[in-house]
Write an enzyme that holds these catalytic residues in place. Structure first.
Site, PDB file in Angstrom:
ATOM      1  N   TYR A 100       0.844  -1.183   0.000  1.00 55.85           N
ATOM      2  CA  TYR A 100       0.000   0.000   0.000  1.00 55.85           C
ATOM      3  C   TYR A 100       0.885   1.241   0.000  1.00 55.85           C
ATOM      4  O   TYR A 100       1.569   1.535   0.982  1.00 55.85           O
ATOM      5  CB  TYR A 100      -0.924   0.030   1.218  1.00 55.85           C
ATOM      6  CG  TYR A 100      -1.899  -1.118   1.312  1.00 55.85           C
ATOM      7  CD1 TYR A 100      -2.250  -1.866   0.189  1.00 55.85           C
ATOM      8  CD2 TYR A 100      -2.471  -1.470   2.523  1.00 55.85           C
ATOM      9  CE1 TYR A 100      -3.149  -2.927   0.286  1.00 55.85           C
ATOM     10  CE2 TYR A 100      -3.374  -2.525   2.634  1.00 55.85           C
ATOM     11  CZ  TYR A 100      -3.697  -3.252   1.514  1.00 55.85           C
ATOM     12  OH  TYR A 100      -4.587  -4.301   1.617  1.00 55.85           O
TER      13      TYR A 100
ATOM     14  N   HIS B 188      -0.489 -12.127   1.097  1.00 59.00           N
ATOM     15  CA  HIS B 188      -1.365 -11.294   0.275  1.00 59.00           C
ATOM     16  C   HIS B 188      -1.796 -12.007  -1.004  1.00 59.00           C
ATOM     17  O   HIS B 188      -2.955 -11.927  -1.409  1.00 59.00           O
ATOM     18  CB  HIS B 188      -0.622  -9.999  -0.070  1.00 59.00           C
ATOM     19  CG  HIS B 188      -1.508  -8.807  -0.156  1.00 59.00           C
ATOM     20  ND1 HIS B 188      -1.028  -7.521  -0.066  1.00 59.00           N
ATOM     21  CD2 HIS B 188      -2.847  -8.673  -0.325  1.00 59.00           C
ATOM     22  CE1 HIS B 188      -2.032  -6.658  -0.172  1.00 59.00           C
ATOM     23  NE2 HIS B 188      -3.130  -7.340  -0.333  1.00 59.00           N
TER      24      HIS B 188
ATOM     25  N   PRO C 187     -16.291  -4.356   4.253  1.00 59.63           N
ATOM     26  CA  PRO C 187     -17.567  -4.639   4.920  1.00 59.63           C
ATOM     27  C   PRO C 187     -18.648  -3.609   4.619  1.00 59.63           C
ATOM     28  O   PRO C 187     -19.825  -3.865   4.851  1.00 59.63           O
ATOM     29  CB  PRO C 187     -17.195  -4.620   6.400  1.00 59.63           C
ATOM     30  CG  PRO C 187     -16.036  -3.681   6.481  1.00 59.63           C
ATOM     31  CD  PRO C 187     -15.259  -3.936   5.218  1.00 59.63           C
ATOM     32  N   LEU C 188     -18.239  -2.448   4.092  1.00 58.09           N
ATOM     33  CA  LEU C 188     -19.207  -1.411   3.717  1.00 58.09           C
ATOM     34  C   LEU C 188     -19.342  -1.301   2.205  1.00 58.09           C
ATOM     35  O   LEU C 188     -19.772  -0.278   1.675  1.00 58.09           O
ATOM     36  CB  LEU C 188     -18.799  -0.065   4.319  1.00 58.09           C
ATOM     37  CG  LEU C 188     -18.812  -0.027   5.851  1.00 58.09           C
ATOM     38  CD1 LEU C 188     -18.296   1.305   6.369  1.00 58.09           C
ATOM     39  CD2 LEU C 188     -20.215  -0.300   6.392  1.00 58.09           C
ATOM     40  N   GLY C 189     -18.980  -2.386   1.499  1.00 56.73           N
ATOM     41  CA  GLY C 189     -19.156  -2.402   0.053  1.00 56.73           C
ATOM     42  C   GLY C 189     -18.422  -1.290  -0.647  1.00 56.73           C
ATOM     43  O   GLY C 189     -18.985  -0.617  -1.518  1.00 56.73           O
TER      44      GLY C 189
ATOM     45  N   GLY D  25     -17.751   1.518   0.351  1.00 58.78           N
ATOM     46  CA  GLY D  25     -18.411   2.783   0.621  1.00 58.78           C
ATOM     47  C   GLY D  25     -19.867   2.835   0.208  1.00 58.78           C
ATOM     48  O   GLY D  25     -20.628   3.700   0.668  1.00 58.78           O
ATOM     49  N   PHE D  26     -20.310   1.901  -0.634  1.00 61.45           N
ATOM     50  CA  PHE D  26     -21.687   1.954  -1.139  1.00 61.45           C
ATOM     51  C   PHE D  26     -22.711   1.796  -0.021  1.00 61.45           C
ATOM     52  O   PHE D  26     -23.751   2.463  -0.014  1.00 61.45           O
ATOM     53  CB  PHE D  26     -21.894   0.858  -2.192  1.00 61.45           C
ATOM     54  CG  PHE D  26     -23.251   0.889  -2.842  1.00 61.45           C
ATOM     55  CD1 PHE D  26     -23.526   1.782  -3.847  1.00 61.45           C
ATOM     56  CD2 PHE D  26     -24.254   0.023  -2.424  1.00 61.45           C
ATOM     57  CE1 PHE D  26     -24.780   1.830  -4.439  1.00 61.45           C
ATOM     58  CE2 PHE D  26     -25.510   0.060  -3.006  1.00 61.45           C
ATOM     59  CZ  PHE D  26     -25.776   0.964  -4.028  1.00 61.45           C
TER      60      PHE D  26
END
Length: 345
Positions: free
Chosen positions: A67, A133, A229-231, A233-234
Site C-alpha cells: 500500500y 497477500h 464490509p461497507l461495500g 463505501g456503497f
C-alpha cells in the site's frame, strides 16, 4: 460483542478493526492526507476504548507493504510510536508493485527480507498478524508458508493469515461456490503451520463467504477478517449514482459502481437505512453504515469487520457499530433484501 479473538489463541482485539489501505492506496488519491489519516487512526483507538469502556483490548489495524507502496506502513508506524500497546498490527507480504501491474513473490528469501523491512517501517519488534497477500504461482505455497512460520518461531511474528483471492473468476469459469479454492488452499496450509485468520470480502451485498468459508473458519477457531464490509463505501449511503470516481480509484473499474448498477442496487441501501432510522427513533442514533457493520458482527464470533477509511469522523462512527444490537426482525429484513448486481450479471 465488543471483543473478538484472532485464531484459537488468546490474541484478543476489539470487535471492529480499521483497514488502512484507503489512506494511501486505491481510493481517491487527491483526498489523501497523512495528517488526516493519522487523526483517523487515533480516533479509531479512542472510539474503541469508549465502546469497551476503557478495557485494555487493542484495535486491529490492517495494512500491507504494497500500500503506497510502503507509505501505509510508515503512517501506521507513526501511530505505533505513541500507542503501540493499543494496536494489534496486521500487515501483508507477497505482492510487489510494478509499473502497471502487481507481481506475486512468494520466495522464502523475499518473505524474510520483506518482514524485516515491514518491522523497520512500522517501528516495532513484532508483527501481530502476518498475512500472505497473494500466492505466487511459481513457488509452492508450502515453501512460502514455511518461511512465514519460521518468522513466528523467530519471534518476529505472532500469528499467520491468508488473503482470499481470485474467487469470483473461479466461480464464473468453473462453477462451484465462491471460496472453494481458498478452502482447498487453507487445508494445505494447515498441514504446515496453523492459520489464525483469513481475510475475505464479506458484506451485506457480498455475502458469499457465509456459504463455505465462514463455516470452515468457525469449525477450526480461525478468524474471518471481513474486508470491504461497507461495500467499498456503497453501503454507507453516501455515494450517489453517476457521481463518478477519479481514474485511479478502484471503483472506477468496479462492475458494481457503474451509474446503472449503483442505481439498481439502491434498494439495498434503502433497506439498511430503514433499520437505522428505526434504531434512531428508539433513542440510539444509528447510521446506515453501523447497521451494515452490526450485521457482520451478528454472523458469529469468528467475524471481525475491517472497514477502511481515511476520515476521523467515519472511523469513530464505524467503531460505534459494536454497540448496535440487531433484532431477529432486523436480520430477517436484511436477509430479504435483493441480491446485489454488477455489470458482469
Amino acid at each position: 460483542m465488543e471483543r473478538r479473538t484472532i485464531g484459537a489463541g488468546a490474541l484478543e482485539v476489539a470487535a471492529i478493526g480499521l483497514g488502512c489501505m484507503p489512506m494511501s492506496w486505491a481510493y481517491t488519491t487527491s483526498q489523501q492526507s497523512g495528517e488526516e489519516s493519522l487523526r483517523a487512526l487515533n480516533a479509531m483507538l479512542d472510539a474503541n476504548a469508549r465502546v469497551r469502556q476503557g478495557a485494555a483490548v487493542p484495535t486491529l489495524l490492517d495494512t500491507a507493504d504494497m500500500y503506497g507502496p510502503f507509505t501505509n506502513e510508515l503512517l501506521v508506524g507513526r501511530l505505533l510510536r505513541a500507542r503501540r500497546s493499543e494496536v494489534f498490527v496486521s500487515t501483508k507480504v507477497g505482492l510487489l508493485v510494478g509499473e502497471q501491474h502487481l507481481v506475486a513473490d512468494g520466495r522464502p528469501s523475499h518473505v524474510r527480507r520483506a518482514c524485516d523491512a515491514s518491522l523497520r517501517r512500522l517501528g516495532t519488534d513484532v508483527i501481530d498478524l502476518y498475512q500472505l497477500h497473494r500466492v505466487d504461482p511459481e513457488v509452492p505455497v508450502e515453501e512460502t508458508w514455511g518461511a512465514m512460520a519460521e518468522l513466528v518461531q523467530a519471534g518476529k511474528v505472532r500469528a499467520l493469515g491468508l488473503c482470499a483471492v481470485g474467487a469470483r473468476a473461479h466461480r464464473r469459469a468453473r462453477g462451484g461456490t465462491l471460496h472453494d479454492p481458498t478452502v482447498t488452499l487453507l487445508g494445505r496450509l494447515q498441514q504446515v503451520f496453523p492459520v489464525s485468520a483469513v481475510e475475505a470480502e464479506l458484506s451485506v451485498w457480498s455475502p458469499d463467504a457465509l456459504g463455505a468459508l465462514l463455516p470452515w473458519c468457525s469449525a477450526r477457531g480461525v478468524t474471518l477478517l471481513a474486508a470491504m464490509p461497507l461495500g467499498n463505501g456503497f453501503l454507507t449511503g453516501r455515494l450517489t449514482p453517476g457521481s463518478g470516481f477519479e481514474p485511479d480509484d478502484l471503483r472506477a473499474r468496479h462492475p458494481r459502481f457503474t451509474a446503472e448498477m449503483m442505481a439498481e442496487n439502491q434498494p439495498i441501501v434503502a433497506g439498511l437505512r430503514r433499520i437505522a432510522e428505526r434504531h434512531s427513533a428508539a433513542g440510539t442514533e444509528t447510521t446506515t453504515a453501523q447497521i451494515a457493520l452490526a450485521w457482520l458482527l451478528a454472523q458469529g464470533a469468528a467475524v471481525i469487520p475491517v472497514p477502511g477509511t481515511k476520515r476521523a469522523a467515519w472511523a469513530s462512527e464505524n467503531a460505534g457499530a459494536a454497540a448496535v444490537r440487531l433484532t431477529e426482525a432486523d436480520l430477517q429484513e436484511i436477509a430479504e433484501l435483493p441480491a446485489a448486481r454488477g455489470s458482469w450479471d
